[in-house]
Design a protein around this motif. Sequence first.
Motif, mmCIF file in Angstrom:
data_model
loop_
_atom_site.group_PDB
_atom_site.id
_atom_site.type_symbol
_atom_site.label_atom_id
_atom_site.label_comp_id
_atom_site.label_asym_id
_atom_site.label_seq_id
_atom_site.Cartn_x
_atom_site.Cartn_y
_atom_site.Cartn_z
ATOM 1 N N ASN A 130 0.902 -1.308 -0.170
ATOM 2 C CA ASN A 130 -0.038 0.248 -0.076
ATOM 3 C C ASN A 130 0.912 1.215 -0.030
ATOM 4 O O ASN A 130 1.519 1.391 0.713
ATOM 5 N N GLY A 132 0.625 5.258 0.747
ATOM 6 C CA GLY A 132 0.029 6.547 0.374
ATOM 7 C C GLY A 132 1.286 7.545 0.260
ATOM 8 O O GLY A 132 2.354 7.393 0.295
ATOM 9 N N LEU A 159 -2.902 4.365 -2.458
ATOM 10 C CA LEU A 159 -4.451 4.770 -1.406
ATOM 11 C C LEU A 159 -4.896 5.773 -1.866
ATOM 12 O O LEU A 159 -3.737 6.923 -2.133
ATOM 13 N N SER A 160 -5.459 5.928 -2.421
ATOM 14 C CA SER A 160 -6.659 7.139 -3.492
ATOM 15 C C SER A 160 -7.559 7.751 -2.482
ATOM 16 O O SER A 160 -7.979 7.242 -1.517
ATOM 17 N N CYS A 162 -4.432 11.163 -3.389
ATOM 18 C CA CYS A 162 -3.076 11.540 -2.036
ATOM 19 C C CYS A 162 -3.203 12.639 -1.589
ATOM 20 O O CYS A 162 -4.598 13.282 -1.769
ATOM 21 N N TRP A 180 -7.572 12.207 6.263
ATOM 22 C CA TRP A 180 -7.558 11.480 4.747
ATOM 23 C C TRP A 180 -7.013 10.072 5.424
ATOM 24 O O TRP A 180 -6.847 9.179 4.586
ATOM 25 N N THR A 183 -10.288 8.851 5.024
ATOM 26 C CA THR A 183 -10.733 9.289 3.288
ATOM 27 C C THR A 183 -9.680 7.371 2.924
ATOM 28 O O THR A 183 -10.872 6.133 2.113
ATOM 29 N N ILE A 184 -9.278 7.086 2.838
ATOM 30 C CA ILE A 184 -8.161 6.089 3.142
ATOM 31 C C ILE A 184 -8.216 5.438 3.264
ATOM 32 O O ILE A 184 -8.458 3.446 2.612
ATOM 33 N N TYR A 186 -7.614 4.014 5.972
ATOM 34 C CA TYR A 186 -6.217 3.631 6.881
ATOM 35 C C TYR A 186 -6.591 2.363 7.672
ATOM 36 O O TYR A 186 -5.476 1.535 7.223
ATOM 37 N N HIS A 189 -6.876 -1.072 5.584
ATOM 38 C CA HIS A 189 -5.090 -1.262 4.846
ATOM 39 C C HIS A 189 -4.349 -1.686 5.437
ATOM 40 O O HIS A 189 -3.695 -3.405 5.523
#
Length: 236
Positions: A130, A132, A159-160, A162, A180, A183-184, A186, A189
């Motif tokens: 992954n 980022g 991971l979209s 940025c 963020w 949103t990704i 995290y 993941h």
Amino acid sequence: MKQLIITAAIMLAAMAAQAKTLIVYYSYTNNVERIVDELSKQIDADVIEIEPAEKGLDYAADNYAIGSAQIAAIRENPDVASSYPAIDPVDVDLAQYSTVIIGAPLWWSNMAAPMQTFLFNYGAEMAGKNIGLIVSSASSGISGVEGDAKRLIPDGNFLSPCLWIRSAQTSNAKSMIEEWLKTIDYNNHTSDINNIHASDTATNSVYTLSGIKLLAETNLLAGIYIINGKKTLISK
Ligand SMILES: Cc1cc2nc3c(=O)[nH]c(=O)nc-3n(C[C@H](O)[C@H](O)[C@H](O)COP(=O)(O)O)c2cc1C
């Protein structure tokens, strides 16, 4: 019994290794460094700073002449190692990490040259991880930096989106990073536990948590197993 304990220990070590995150950054005027300081308060990660081998260069002098020349050299010959400015040796074992977060300034619409050097050297080792990307610029949009990251880590799982933090927003980094990371997704993941349905299980590498290998034809009950080295929750 002894072998069981050893197998279980190896698997636990592998699991611990799998979900680790590395933050790697370069920063000339410390905006990215401040962002990374904030990020490392919010996630559990190892941090590496990239340093140019040549010390004392003033990248901002003369309307950014040195940085601009470095970026021009890379643009001209992006596949050649000598186009990239030398950096100090980096002691990193990328195999330990499942996620790498890159923090970089934007220079002339591209990724700052020293960070490009690191990725030129190590990008291939980041295949399947992954990735980022956090970019700091004064005002320019960051699509060129994203393009550099994708060129240098061709097989990364990006991971979209940025995260773009303008220099003037550096003091808002805390809330921008919080947002963020959500949103990704995290946490999902980097979680060391997979969630799958029993019908999706390929039973060729299934172990119980205590390290007992199950036969391929075993009918799995719902529960937690080690599948292909990863802790996995199976539901029915
Ligand atoms: C060589 C160089 C070129 C730059 N080019 C741009 C640019 O084209 N557009 C822009 O918005 N900012 C540009 N900047 C500003 C940086 O992207 C911005 O100040 C960033 O916050 C720096 O991060 P740092 O403090 O971590 O080094 C440039 C800075 C340098 C040193």
